[in-house]
Motif scaffolding. Structure first.
Motif, PDB file in Angstrom:
ATOM      1  N   GLU A  87       0.841  -1.203   0.000  1.00  0.00           N
ATOM      2  CA  GLU A  87       0.000   0.000   0.000  1.00  0.00           C
ATOM      3  C   GLU A  87       0.879   1.257   0.000  1.00  0.00           C
ATOM      4  O   GLU A  87       0.598   2.231  -0.695  1.00  0.00           O
ATOM      5  N   GLN A  90       2.388   1.823  -3.419  1.00  0.00           N
ATOM      6  CA  GLN A  90       1.373   2.405  -4.293  1.00  0.00           C
ATOM      7  C   GLN A  90       1.230   3.900  -4.030  1.00  0.00           C
ATOM      8  O   GLN A  90       1.221   4.710  -4.951  1.00  0.00           O
ATOM      9  N   ALA A  91       1.157   4.255  -2.744  1.00  0.00           N
ATOM     10  CA  ALA A  91       0.981   5.657  -2.357  1.00  0.00           C
ATOM     11  C   ALA A  91       2.173   6.499  -2.791  1.00  0.00           C
ATOM     12  O   ALA A  91       2.024   7.655  -3.177  1.00  0.00           O
ATOM     13  N   GLN A  92       3.371   5.900  -2.748  1.00  0.00           N
ATOM     14  CA  GLN A  92       4.573   6.651  -3.122  1.00  0.00           C
ATOM     15  C   GLN A  92       4.649   6.917  -4.612  1.00  0.00           C
ATOM     16  O   GLN A  92       5.265   7.885  -5.039  1.00  0.00           O
ATOM     17  N   THR A  93       4.004   6.046  -5.438  1.00  0.00           N
ATOM     18  CA  THR A  93       4.077   6.243  -6.883  1.00  0.00           C
ATOM     19  C   THR A  93       2.966   7.153  -7.396  1.00  0.00           C
ATOM     20  O   THR A  93       2.961   7.522  -8.564  1.00  0.00           O
ATOM     21  N   GLU A  94       2.029   7.492  -6.534  1.00  0.00           N
ATOM     22  CA  GLU A  94       0.941   8.364  -6.967  1.00  0.00           C
ATOM     23  C   GLU A  94       1.489   9.733  -7.351  1.00  0.00           C
ATOM     24  O   GLU A  94       2.371  10.265  -6.680  1.00  0.00           O
TER      25      GLU A  94
END
Ligand code: ZN
Length: 156
Positions: A87, A90-94
């Motif tokens: 998770e 994912q948040a870091q690639t946003e």
């Protein structure tokens, strides 16, 4: 003992006390640091012990209900850790997506009644009082006058 001797004794006592407090602080700080360091080493060994026990348990070389329980709890935490890490990735690639410009109507303005106030009484416009003219001398006087204040003639 003289007054000055008393003062000097009090000052030297104050110096002794300050020195004592400073040394006490230094000593307790050093000992607290040593306590923390030994505690940290205990924690490290405990962690290593736990890891070995976990491995032995997994290898079937240890049989203990309470260790099984702990090991199951660790497995559960580890799988939730994996999910959380995923998770996080994912948040870091946003990336930020610029929102399309949208018309936002101005907020409803508050109904402020516009007051048409009469000008302040300090500068009032007073129309000139109606006048009439004397038929005899031409003097201007208030319409209410019955006699001319200039020549005394009766005016209508
Ligand atoms: Zn007159």
């Amino acid at each position: 003992m003289g007054f000055l001797d008393q003062i000097s004794k009090q000052i030297s006592q104050g110096v002794d006390r300050a020195k004592f407090e400073a040394e006490k602080f230094q000593k307790t700080t050093r000992l607290q640091g040593e306590v923390n360091e030994v505690q940290r080493q205990v924690d490290t060994r405990m962690y290593e012990l736990g890891q070995r026990a976990y491995e032995l348990l997994r290898a079937g070389q240890i049989h203990s209900a309470s260790l099984n329980e702990l090991s199951a709890a660790i497995d559960q935490l580890r799988s939730s850790l994996v999910a959380k890490e995923e998770e996080l990735k994912q948040a870091q690639t946003e990336v930020f997506v610029e929102p399309p410009p949208t018309y936002t109507p101005p907020p409803p303005s508050q109904q402020v009644p516009i007051s048409y106030e009469t000008p302040p009484a300090s500068d009032p416009y007073t129309p000139p009082p109606p006048t009439k003219v004397c038929g005899a001398c031409g003097f201007q006087m208030p319409v209410t006058a019955m006699f001319c204040p200039n020549c005394g003639s009766r005016v209508a």
